[in-house]
Design a protein around this motif. Structure first.
Motif, short mmCIF file in Angstrom:
data_model
loop_
_atom_site.label_atom_id
_atom_site.label_comp_id
_atom_site.label_asym_id
_atom_site.label_seq_id
_atom_site.Cartn_x
_atom_site.Cartn_y
_atom_site.Cartn_z
N UNK A 172 0.86 -1.18 0.00
CA UNK A 172 0.00 0.00 0.00
C UNK A 172 0.90 1.24 0.00
N UNK A 173 0.57 2.18 -0.84
CA UNK A 173 1.44 3.36 -0.98
C UNK A 173 2.69 2.95 -1.74
N UNK A 174 2.50 2.41 -2.94
CA UNK A 174 3.61 1.71 -3.61
C UNK A 174 4.51 2.63 -4.44
N UNK A 175 4.14 3.91 -4.55
CA UNK A 175 4.97 4.79 -5.38
C UNK A 175 5.86 5.67 -4.50
N UNK A 176 7.13 5.46 -4.66
CA UNK A 176 8.16 6.24 -3.94
C UNK A 176 7.97 7.72 -4.27
N UNK A 177 7.94 8.56 -3.22
CA UNK A 177 7.90 10.00 -3.47
C UNK A 177 6.50 10.57 -3.67
N UNK A 178 5.47 9.73 -3.75
CA UNK A 178 4.11 10.27 -3.84
C UNK A 178 3.63 10.54 -2.41
N UNK A 179 2.95 11.69 -2.24
CA UNK A 179 2.50 12.06 -0.90
C UNK A 179 1.19 11.34 -0.55
N UNK A 180 1.31 10.13 -0.05
CA UNK A 180 0.12 9.37 0.33
C UNK A 180 -0.46 9.92 1.62
N UNK A 181 -1.72 9.59 1.86
CA UNK A 181 -2.36 10.00 3.12
C UNK A 181 -1.74 9.21 4.27
N UNK A 182 -2.02 9.67 5.48
CA UNK A 182 -1.50 8.99 6.68
C UNK A 182 -2.01 7.56 6.72
N UNK A 183 -3.31 7.39 6.41
CA UNK A 183 -3.90 6.05 6.52
C UNK A 183 -3.24 5.09 5.53
N UNK A 184 -2.94 5.60 4.34
CA UNK A 184 -2.32 4.73 3.34
C UNK A 184 -0.87 4.43 3.74
N UNK A 185 -0.18 5.41 4.25
CA UNK A 185 1.19 5.17 4.74
C UNK A 185 1.18 4.15 5.88
N UNK A 186 0.13 4.25 6.71
CA UNK A 186 0.00 3.34 7.85
C UNK A 186 -0.19 1.89 7.44
N UNK A 187 -0.61 1.68 6.19
CA UNK A 187 -0.83 0.30 5.71
C UNK A 187 0.33 -0.16 4.84
N UNK A 188 1.44 0.55 4.96
CA UNK A 188 2.54 0.32 4.02
C UNK A 188 3.09 -1.11 4.04
N UNK A 189 2.93 -1.82 5.16
CA UNK A 189 3.45 -3.20 5.18
C UNK A 189 2.42 -4.21 4.68
N UNK A 190 1.29 -3.73 4.21
CA UNK A 190 0.23 -4.60 3.70
C UNK A 190 0.28 -4.65 2.17
N UNK A 191 0.07 -5.82 1.61
CA UNK A 191 0.12 -5.95 0.15
C UNK A 191 -1.26 -5.75 -0.49
N UNK B 16 -8.58 8.45 3.47
CA UNK B 16 -7.81 8.37 2.23
C UNK B 16 -7.98 9.63 1.39
N UNK B 17 -6.94 9.93 0.63
CA UNK B 17 -7.00 11.08 -0.28
C UNK B 17 -7.75 10.76 -1.56
N UNK B 18 -8.07 9.49 -1.75
CA UNK B 18 -8.76 9.11 -3.00
C UNK B 18 -10.24 9.44 -2.86
N UNK B 19 -10.61 10.60 -3.39
CA UNK B 19 -11.99 11.05 -3.29
C UNK B 19 -12.79 10.48 -4.43
N UNK B 20 -13.08 9.21 -4.33
CA UNK B 20 -13.80 8.48 -5.36
C UNK B 20 -14.83 7.63 -4.63
N UNK B 21 -16.09 7.71 -5.06
CA UNK B 21 -17.17 7.08 -4.30
C UNK B 21 -17.03 5.57 -4.25
N UNK B 22 -16.47 4.99 -5.30
CA UNK B 22 -16.35 3.54 -5.32
C UNK B 22 -17.09 2.94 -6.50
#
Ligand code: HEC
Length: 181
Positions: free
Chosen positions: A111-130, A150-156
């Motif tokens: 989670x948060x797989x792109x180096x240097x992209x400013x992910x949200x805290x929650x996404x960074x917090x899941x960084x050890x999850x695949x 999450x910063x992804x403002x998409x309804x789903x």
């Protein structure tokens, strides 16, 4: 026409022009967000927890497993669905980040797989999850329920078939796609 009258006339035209510009600007601002996301009422599964009690578990937890649908899914259909994502994401190798990160090779990565992209805290917090197939299924069904904040403002994507199609499309954007479940 006297100079004074002419000036009034010119001022009126100028004012009309300004009003037209301002209102088209406002109209554009009003319309813009609806191009990006689906309408807010498409949030999947919100009615799924009538009596859960306490902190609401993510409704996405109750989704049917996506595995069986992946076998029948279609990457070309997925490319079509992915037009909804393309406002914020690119999919090809080396593609730029937009509002969201480039998604090449996301399946199986952290989670948060792109180096240097400013992910949200929650996404960074899941960084050890695949990002396995089920994690993607849950996230895409309801990003906010899966990753609150999450910063992804998409309804789903409400339809499981659409999620399956877009997941096999993502799988086609990989150097070595992992096997389907
Ligand atoms: C309005 C912009 C926007 C749209 C539309 C959007 N995304 Fe995102 N997406 C983001 C942002 C921003 C993030 C980073 C989330 C975070 O940091 O919390 C993200 C993150 C992701 C991630 C996790 C990436 C990682 O490295 O962990 C995946 C997977 C993803 N999006 C897939 C999709 C798919 C598939 C669609 C279309 C069905 C889509 N997104 C639509 C903005 C968007």
């Amino acid at each position: 026409m006297s100079t004074f009258e002419f000036n009034k006339f010119a001022a009126a035209i100028l004012l009309a022009g300004i009003i037209a510009m301002v209102s088209s600007f406002i109209a554009e601002e009003l319309i813009k967000p609806t191009k990006l996301a689906q309408p807010a009422y498409v949030i999947a599964g919100v009615e799924a927890h009538p009596a859960a009690g306490g902190a609401a578990a993510p409704p996405a937890a109750e989704l049917e497993p996506i595995g069986p649908l992946l076998a029948k899914a279609n990457a070309a259909e997925g490319a079509n669905v992915a037009k909804q994502c393309a406002a914020c994401h690119t999919f090809d190798k080396g593609g730029p980040n937009r509002v969201g990160p480039n998604l090449f090779g996301v399946i199986g990565s952290v989670h948060g797989h792109v180096e240097g992209f400013a992910f949200s805290k929650v996404m960074e917090g899941m960084h050890d999850k695949k990002w396995d197939y089920e994690a993607l299924n849950k996230f895409l069904a309801n990003p906010k329920a899966y990753a609150p904040g999450t910063k992804m403002t998409f309804a789903g994507l409400r339809k499981a078939e659409q999620r399956a199609d877009v997941i096999v499309f993502l799988r086609s954007k990989m150097d070595s796609p992992p096997p389907l479940p």
